[in-house]
Design a protein around this motif. Sequence first.
Motif: not given
Length: 229
Positions: A148-165
């Motif tokens: 998701a780095l260096d991407k203009e869309s935020t959708s990948t990070f928005q879908a990554a809320g499960q990553f807590t550890n």
Amino acid sequence: MNTKLLSALTATAAATALFGAGAPAQAASFGANGIQFDKDTTLLFNFKQSHGMYQSSLGIYSVDNSAVSLVKTLFSETKSSDNQWENEWKGTLGNTVLGGSEVFTFLANKIYTLGLDSGWGGSVYSTSSLNSGSQQAVFGGHSQLWSALDKESTSTFQAAGQFTNGLGSLFNGGTLIGLDDRGNSNDSDFQDFTVSAEAVPEPMTMTGLALGLGGLVAARRRRASKTTS
């Protein structure tokens, strides 16, 4: 290769592996539930990029009964982004943030958190409980985060809320940490400020390797001396 030399190499490798294998066992927590280690642990942080519209700084805070105190500022933006709103307020190393790497030693059994101060509405923390339970950071060595780095869309990070550890990858290639500053109605894009973190090898690991190799060299010299005599 003779039997004695092979045995020496095997012993050296085993000793080094033993020292190295102990590193992950030190860590107690590194994620949205808090940061704490069982032994003094040194991490290397690298700034990756930012996408927040505010001029922000990222720091390490100590935590004592929900009271936080700044211990060290890791990275500070000199401006909100490279070129205002373009590329979703993208900020890069050498332009928005000047210093790209910082090392910090977390003391054993102390509780820490990362804090992002955006300068407009207070700070958010990587520990969810310090945000009244709201998750404002993601941790992980997963390709979904890194891609998701260096991407203009935020959708990948928005879908990554499960990553807590991020503990598992902290000692194995590095962990990516993305924080959301609650801007844009707290859109939970988790890319307003992104950094990586990885464990710095313990001195004991390198010392064990050096001692093992030194002993191997000495043994070979003794054998060579006996042969010539």
